[in-house]
Enzyme design. Structure first.
Site, PDB file in Angstrom:
ATOM      1  N   ASP A 135       1.692  -4.196  14.352  1.00 44.04           N
ATOM      2  CA  ASP A 135       2.810  -3.259  14.274  1.00 44.04           C
ATOM      3  C   ASP A 135       3.172  -2.711  15.650  1.00 44.04           C
ATOM      4  O   ASP A 135       4.329  -2.733  16.067  1.00 44.04           O
ATOM      5  CB  ASP A 135       2.419  -2.110  13.331  1.00 44.04           C
ATOM      6  N   ASP A 143       4.277  -0.234   4.812  1.00 43.00           N
ATOM      7  CA  ASP A 143       3.654   1.070   4.952  1.00 43.00           C
ATOM      8  C   ASP A 143       3.173   1.620   3.620  1.00 43.00           C
ATOM      9  O   ASP A 143       2.508   2.656   3.569  1.00 43.00           O
ATOM     10  CB  ASP A 143       4.640   2.048   5.594  1.00 43.00           C
TER      11      ASP A 143
END
Length: 535
Positions: free
Chosen positions: A348, A426
């Site tokens: 990420d 997420d």
């Protein structure tokens, strides 16, 4: 199919909208009707009232036949005391404003038939202009003329946009409920499996039919590498692969929605309504449910670019997809959880913060794939508001985010729907850890579900921290940067406190080495639960 979905859909991280202060509202009214339109203004140049009742209405004069770059041909008697609408072009905004001001106009509206950006000028020119100045879409003015005719009263105001919008609360609720339900579902399935005596059949580490189990660090590494490769492919072949993504999302989300609703109906004891046709057995409940789920998915595919309401269906399908993913993919140990979540956090951060140094336009690969190649660099960075003057062909975007429109930003939503967004990753990535904690509670026969609840609370705190940093910095945040440390540290702390860190780290007794197929744990767990020490 499940494996393909994993590689495709865990590629976009948390990127949320930012609050802008460059949009305002043009309130047009007559004796019996009223309507509001989007305008763009420069708040440092043209301060506007914050409330409609603090404004003064002015008659609107249509001067779109001129650019108003000079006062020739325009009678002061026509302009004086009125709001004037002129066309964009041929001279600067400030020059138009000074001419209108010299003729006695109270407000200047510049109609644009090209993409609008907030008007600007040299700092020295700001003090010379004493009347409000704003841009509006030419098609909006034509619509106002059609509805109101020549008897129009115009008022301009710019309602405040709160940093904290209600959409953030809805997004927080969606994320925590999805993670908690997914973890609970995974634990319930594990309890059912153990109660049915399936553990012995799974000693060779073969998961239930349709499930995916990650039990090897090497497989985790390969999994993350494949995700990275998929992101690079999306970056270079976006215009082709975006339609492949949409097709996969339709199939995967319809399947997930079917599984979620079917599990609820099964829990409620709804009859299947089995029947036979040509020696083939069918379930009436399954046929009806499949038709409904496929229809929802098809409706989303057809109207996916309709911002006003399609976000509801996308969020419904997204929640079902995340729930099914958390339920279907299982991590065998906390060790695998740590490796996977850490690698995904590095993934990420790398694709959000590091790749801008290597791309030719200075935009991160993650952001460009998330927003699509049609978005301008300044728009990606949130520095400039751009409002198209005419309807544009919608830009296809990846269907891998939850979207909730802003509730309080009236001006922004008039100019174009503004959304708070949260990537599926997420929810899914921390959700896999929550699911492992839920299954571990089953393995140790914890009636209080201490691991499950503590990890859910950690996820909630991580999300709150993410939103708090986003609001304070006025910038989108990669949520995994906060969610991964919160959930991993909390889970490890609970295990250490209870004296179960070794069992928690190693996980199930049927975890095996790929090479030898021997148990990793010498003290292979029997059919009895691990004896837990009190905290």
């Amino acid at each position: 199919m499940n494996t393909a979905v994993i590689f495709v859909f865990m590629t976009v991280t948390f990127l949320t909208s930012q609050i802008n202060c460059q949009e305002a509202i043009l309130h047009i009214s007559s004796a019996s009707k009223e309507q509001e339109f989007c305008i763009l203004y420069n708040h440092s140049w043209t301060p506007l009232p914050e409330r409609l009742d603090a404004t003064v209405p002015y008659p609107v004069v249509n001067l779109t036949s001129t650019m108003l770059c000079d006062p020739s041909g325009v009678s002061p008697d026509v302009v004086k005391g009125n709001a004037v609408v002129v066309m964009r072009g041929d001279c600067t905004f400030s020059q138009k404003a000074l001419v209108a001001q010299s003729l006695g106009a109270t407000t200047l509206l510049i109609a644009s038939n090209i993409t609008m950006i907030p008007p600007s000028a040299n700092g020295s020119e700001y003090s010379k202009v004493q009347i409000p100045l704003a841009l509006m879409r030419y098609r909006d003015f034509m619509e106002a003329q059609r509805v109101f005719g020549d008897e129009m009263q115009a008022r301009l105001y710019a309602p405040l946009s709160s940093w904290i919008d209600g959409s953030i609360g809805v997004m927080l609720l969606i994320s925590i409920v999805t993670v908690a339900l997914g973890g609970y579902w995974s634990g319930a399935c594990e309890r059912e499996r153990l109660n049915s005596g399936a553990e012995g059949a799974n000693r060779d580490n073969k998961a239930e039919s349709g499930d995916i189990a990650l039990y090897s660090p090497f497989k985790v590494f390969i999994f993350v590498c494949l995700m990275s490769g998929m992101l690079f492919l999306m970056y270079y072949f976006y215009n082709i692969l975006i339609y492949v993504m949409i097709a996969i999302f339709c199939i995967a989300s319809a399947t997930a929605l079917f599984s979620c609703i079917d599990a609820v109906l099964e829990k409620l004891g709804c009859a299947h309504g089995n029947f036979t046709v040509f020696n083939a057995n069918f379930s009436l409940r399954s046929l009806i449910l499949a038709s409904v789920c496929i229809s929802i998915s098809v409706v989303w595919a057809v109207y996916r670019n309709e911002d006003r309401w399609i976000w509801i269906l996308q969020d419904l399908l997204g929640v079902a997809f995340c729930l099914y993913f958390i339920r279907t993919m299982s991590l065998s140990s906390f060790k695998i959880c740590v490796i996977l979540l850490t690698l995904l956090l590095v993934y990420d951060v790398f694709f959000v913060f590091i790749t801008p140094f290597f791309t030719k336009d200075g935009v991160s690969i993650m952001v460009q794939v998330a927003l699509g190649p049609g978005a301008s660099e300044e728009k990606r960075r949130g520095n400039v508001v751009e409002v198209p003057a005419e309807p544009e062909t919608p830009t296809e975007t990846l269907p891998v985010v939850m979207r909730v429109p802003w509730f309080s930003a009236r001006a922004q939503n008039l100019c174009g729907m503004q959304f708070s967004i949260l990537g599926y990753g997420d929810i899914i990535v921390p959700g896999l850890l929550v699911a492992y904690c839920s299954r571990f509670d089953v393995w140790i026969n914890s009636t209080k579900k201490i691991y499950f609840f503590s990890c859910c609370i950690a996820y909630l705190l991580g999300m709150i921290t993410t939103f708090a940093v986003m609001l304070l910095s006025r910038m989108g945040q990669p949520a995994l940067l906060y969610l991964v440390p919160f959930t991993l540290i909390t889970s490890a702390t609970v295990a250490a406190c209870r004296g179960e860190i070794r069992q928690f780290w190693n996980g199930t007794s049927y975890e095996v080495l790929e090479s030898s197929q021997e148990p990793l744990l010498p003290e292979a767990r029997s059919d009895h639960p691990i004896e837990a020490e009190p905290c």
